[in-house]
Each structure stands twice: as structure tokens, then as C-alpha cells.
Design a protein around this motif. Structure first.
Motif, short mmCIF file in Angstrom:
data_model
loop_
_atom_site.label_atom_id
_atom_site.label_comp_id
_atom_site.label_asym_id
_atom_site.label_seq_id
_atom_site.Cartn_x
_atom_site.Cartn_y
_atom_site.Cartn_z
N UNK A 61 0.89 -1.17 -0.01
CA UNK A 61 -0.14 0.14 -0.03
C UNK A 61 0.88 1.56 0.43
N UNK A 62 0.53 2.51 -0.32
CA UNK A 62 1.72 3.67 -1.14
C UNK A 62 0.60 4.59 -1.25
N UNK A 63 1.60 5.76 -1.28
CA UNK A 63 0.77 7.40 -2.00
C UNK A 63 1.79 6.89 -2.50
N UNK A 64 1.00 7.73 -4.33
CA UNK A 64 1.97 7.82 -6.01
C UNK A 64 1.75 9.02 -5.61
N UNK A 65 2.55 9.31 -6.31
CA UNK A 65 3.13 11.28 -7.11
C UNK A 65 3.35 11.32 -7.58
N UNK A 66 2.93 12.00 -9.24
CA UNK A 66 3.02 12.25 -10.11
C UNK A 66 3.87 12.95 -10.74
N UNK A 67 5.17 13.73 -10.92
CA UNK A 67 5.15 15.04 -11.39
C UNK A 67 5.00 14.91 -13.45
N UNK A 68 4.87 15.70 -13.78
CA UNK A 68 4.51 16.02 -15.07
C UNK A 68 5.39 17.29 -15.73
N UNK A 69 6.41 16.89 -16.55
CA UNK A 69 6.84 18.92 -17.13
C UNK A 69 6.99 18.81 -18.79
N UNK A 70 6.40 19.42 -18.74
CA UNK A 70 5.89 19.89 -20.49
C UNK A 70 6.42 21.43 -20.52
N UNK A 88 -3.83 7.19 -4.04
CA UNK A 88 -3.56 6.43 -2.82
C UNK A 88 -3.67 4.63 -3.51
N UNK A 89 -2.85 4.41 -3.67
CA UNK A 89 -2.94 2.77 -4.16
C UNK A 89 -2.22 1.71 -3.59
N UNK A 90 -2.15 0.76 -4.10
CA UNK A 90 -2.14 -0.37 -3.73
C UNK A 90 -2.13 -1.93 -4.40
#
Length: 153
Positions: free
Chosen positions: A98-107, A117-119
Motif C-alpha cells: 500500500x502506498x501513496x503515489x505522486x507523479x510530476x509531469x513537465x512539458x 492512493x494505491x495498492x
């Protein structure tokens, strides 16, 4: 003498715990692999991280690997992935993470952050650890717990 025994005991504990730590990395590897593949628009890499029966529960929808691949189209942005593990539970040839996921998108000059919030359920196969199931719920970034510490993967 007590200090010397404590140092020896600590050394033995660290030495004996290394295989467990290495095994935990193996269990988490398919999660990292699928996010690396997502970032690289690598559809073959996405397929190689999952079992044939893989299912993704994506914010109220049921996806298989093909639906995920169709959603990940090459684009002009760069994606960086960050994880904050909540818990890992390993039982023989299966693990639940179980984990928190963060993505940073750069354009160009524009940067956007997204969070979930993912598992993940990973299973040990003859080809190593693979993703069997993932569950993903989008979270408004401002609703993340304030004390999270993310690690880039």
C-alpha cells in the motif's frame, strides 16, 4: 565488554537482515518497473511487469494491461514518479503493498503534479515477482497527508 557484545550483536543483526531487505526490493520491483515503463511510454516494459491476468482498478473502472497501454500514449511531457510506502505484507509467494503515489509531469515550462492512493498485489512466478493487481484512486494533491515523505523511483 558489554559494548563489544552489543556491537557484535548489531553487526550480526544487520548481516542477517540483508537478504530480507533484498527480497523486499524484489517484491517492490514490478511496481517500480511499471512506473518506469509508463514514464518511458514503453508498452513492452509495461507488459513484462504484470501477470497475464493483471487487473487495474483505476478510479472506479476495471482495466486490463491492454486498456492501460491504450491510455499511455507517447507525448511531449516527462514524468517523474515518487512513492511513499504505507505498508508491505509478504506471505510466501504473494505480497500486498500500500502506498501513496505522486507523479510530476513537465512539458516545456509547465509542471503539473498528480497524486493517488494505491495498492498492489505482487506474486512470485517462475519469471520473478510480477504485478497481479493494482488499485488506484486519484487524490487531490492538497488532500494528501501533510507529513508524507516521497522517494523518487
Amino acid at each position: 565488554m558489554l559494548i563489544k557484545k552489543s556491537i557484535v550483536a548489531l553487526g550480526m543483526f544487520l548481516f542477517l537482515s540483508q537478504p530480507v531487505m533484498a527480497e523486499m526490493d524484489k517484491e517492490f520491483a514490478p511496481v517500480e518497473e511499471i512506473f518506469d515503463a509508463l514514464s518511458a511510454f514503453d508498452h513492452d516494459g509495461m507488459k513484462s511487469a504484470v501477470t497475464p491476468s493483471f487487473v487495474l482498478l483505476e478510479h472506479g473502472e476495471v482495466w486490463d494491461i491492454q486498456k492501460l497501454i491504450e491510455a499511455v500514449k507517447p507525448a511531449e511531457y516527462q514524468r517523474r514518479n515518487f512513492i511513499s510506502v504505507i505498508s508491505k505484507d509478504v506471505k510466501a509467494d504473494m505480497a500486498v503493498i500500500n502506498y501513496w503515489n505522486k507523479a510530476v509531469f513537465k512539458s516545456g515550462d509547465k509542471t503539473t503534479e498528480r497524486a493517488w492512493l494505491e495498492s498492489a498485489v505482487v506474486v512470485k512466478t517462475e519469471n520473478g515477482w510480477l504485478l497481479e493487481q493494482m488499485h488506484s484512486t486519484r487524490i487531490e494533491f492538497e488532500n494528501l497527508p501533510k507529513d508524507l515523505e516521497f522517494t523518487e523511483i
